[in-house]
Write a protein that holds these residues in place. Structure first.
Motif, PDB file in Angstrom:
ATOM      1  N   THR A 109      26.988  52.990 -17.588  1.00 31.67           N
ATOM      2  CA  THR A 109      26.138  53.006 -16.401  1.00 31.67           C
ATOM      3  C   THR A 109      25.104  51.894 -16.426  1.00 31.67           C
ATOM      4  N   ASP A 110      24.579  51.550 -17.610  1.00 31.92           N
ATOM      5  CA  ASP A 110      23.582  50.474 -17.659  1.00 31.92           C
ATOM      6  C   ASP A 110      24.195  49.131 -17.290  1.00 31.92           C
ATOM      7  N   ASN A 111      25.458  48.921 -17.626  1.00 30.97           N
ATOM      8  CA  ASN A 111      26.132  47.672 -17.254  1.00 30.97           C
ATOM      9  C   ASN A 111      26.413  47.619 -15.756  1.00 30.97           C
ATOM     10  N   VAL A 112      26.756  48.767 -15.169  1.00 35.17           N
ATOM     11  CA  VAL A 112      26.971  48.839 -13.720  1.00 35.17           C
ATOM     12  C   VAL A 112      25.672  48.489 -13.002  1.00 35.17           C
ATOM     13  N   LEU A 113      24.577  49.118 -13.430  1.00 33.59           N
ATOM     14  CA  LEU A 113      23.277  48.879 -12.802  1.00 33.59           C
ATOM     15  C   LEU A 113      22.861  47.416 -12.938  1.00 33.59           C
ATOM     16  N   LYS A 114      23.006  46.854 -14.126  1.00 28.56           N
ATOM     17  CA  LYS A 114      22.593  45.467 -14.360  1.00 28.56           C
ATOM     18  C   LYS A 114      23.385  44.495 -13.484  1.00 28.56           C
ATOM     19  N   ALA A 115      24.681  44.710 -13.367  1.00 32.41           N
ATOM     20  CA  ALA A 115      25.516  43.810 -12.547  1.00 32.41           C
ATOM     21  C   ALA A 115      25.072  43.848 -11.085  1.00 32.41           C
ATOM     22  N   ILE A 116      24.790  45.039 -10.576  1.00 30.60           N
ATOM     23  CA  ILE A 116      24.381  45.158  -9.177  1.00 30.60           C
ATOM     24  C   ILE A 116      22.989  44.584  -8.973  1.00 30.60           C
ATOM     25  N   GLN A 117      22.060  44.869  -9.889  1.00 30.46           N
ATOM     26  CA  GLN A 117      20.712  44.295  -9.785  1.00 30.46           C
ATOM     27  C   GLN A 117      20.766  42.774  -9.803  1.00 30.46           C
ATOM     28  N   ASP A 118      21.556  42.207 -10.698  1.00 33.53           N
ATOM     29  CA  ASP A 118      21.709  40.745 -10.767  1.00 33.53           C
ATOM     30  C   ASP A 118      22.260  40.203  -9.451  1.00 33.53           C
ATOM     31  N   ALA A 119      23.266  40.879  -8.920  1.00 28.16           N
ATOM     32  CA  ALA A 119      23.905  40.411  -7.686  1.00 28.16           C
ATOM     33  C   ALA A 119      22.939  40.428  -6.508  1.00 28.16           C
ATOM     34  N   LEU A 120      22.007  41.378  -6.497  1.00 25.37           N
ATOM     35  CA  LEU A 120      21.091  41.507  -5.368  1.00 25.37           C
ATOM     36  C   LEU A 120      19.843  40.638  -5.498  1.00 25.37           C
ATOM     37  N   THR A 121      19.702  39.951  -6.640  1.00 24.54           N
ATOM     38  CA  THR A 121      18.585  39.024  -6.812  1.00 24.54           C
ATOM     39  C   THR A 121      18.773  37.841  -5.867  1.00 24.54           C
ATOM     40  N   GLY A 122      17.716  37.543  -5.120  1.00 23.88           N
ATOM     41  CA  GLY A 122      17.798  36.485  -4.124  1.00 23.88           C
ATOM     42  C   GLY A 122      18.380  36.972  -2.803  1.00 23.88           C
ATOM     43  N   VAL A 123      18.746  38.261  -2.762  1.00 25.52           N
ATOM     44  CA  VAL A 123      19.265  38.866  -1.544  1.00 25.52           C
ATOM     45  C   VAL A 123      18.290  39.940  -1.054  1.00 25.52           C
ATOM     46  N   LEU A 124      17.968  40.891  -1.950  1.00 21.72           N
ATOM     47  CA  LEU A 124      17.051  41.967  -1.593  1.00 21.72           C
ATOM     48  C   LEU A 124      15.721  41.916  -2.346  1.00 21.72           C
ATOM     49  N   TRP A 125      15.603  41.033  -3.309  1.00 19.29           N
ATOM     50  CA  TRP A 125      14.355  40.823  -4.040  1.00 19.29           C
ATOM     51  C   TRP A 125      14.409  39.482  -4.731  1.00 19.29           C
ATOM     52  N   ALA A 126      13.238  39.004  -5.133  1.00 15.36           N
ATOM     53  CA  ALA A 126      13.160  37.692  -5.777  1.00 15.36           C
ATOM     54  C   ALA A 126      13.630  37.745  -7.232  1.00 15.36           C
ATOM     55  N   ASP A 127      13.393  38.860  -7.925  1.00 15.05           N
ATOM     56  CA  ASP A 127      13.715  38.976  -9.349  1.00 15.05           C
ATOM     57  C   ASP A 127      14.058  40.427  -9.652  1.00 15.05           C
ATOM     58  N   ASP A 128      15.141  40.657 -10.397  1.00 16.72           N
ATOM     59  CA  ASP A 128      15.521  42.043 -10.663  1.00 16.72           C
ATOM     60  C   ASP A 128      14.557  42.767 -11.597  1.00 16.72           C
TER      61      ASP A 128
END
Length: 113
Positions: free
Chosen positions: A63-82
């Motif tokens: 689950t931590d890898n799933v969360l990290k991948a999605i947070q990384d992907a949304l950087t620059g899309v929904l926030w400046a930094d995960d």
């Protein structure tokens, strides 16, 4: 990665993405529910138990890898930094048709640093 590109594309399709979102610097919360495919080799009884939540996926990715991948992907899309994600939760279940559901909430906080 292909997965991160897919997450970004889905975010653009499903959310009202603006320059303000990408530049958001406040705290955020994220909830991810990953619905995994049921192995085709499973019996009808086992499949039914999985669909009803009695059997849960214990396989990778974690689950931590799933969360990290999605947070990384949304950087620059929904926030400046995960690093802005101050609360995150991930759950894994089985489903007939696999998919991932993501919810992001911006949290108002005048005390954030």
């Amino acid at each position: 990665s292909e997965y991160k590109q897919l997450v970004r594309r889905c975010a653009y399709e499903q959310c009202s993405i603006t320059a303000e979102n990408a530049a958001y610097t406040g705290p955020a919360a994220i909830a991810v529910v990953e619905y995994r495919a049921i192995p085709k080799s499973w019996s009808k009884d086992r499949r039914e138990k999985a669909l009803n939540g009695f059997i849960l996926p214990l396989t990778k990715p974690d689950t931590d890898n799933v969360l990290k991948a999605i947070q990384d992907a949304l950087t620059g899309v929904l926030w400046a930094d995960d690093a802005q994600v101050v609360h995150g939760i991930v759950m894994k279940f089985y489903e007939a048709e696999p998919y991932v559901a993501v919810r992001v909430d911006y949290m108002d906080s005048s005390e954030a640093e």
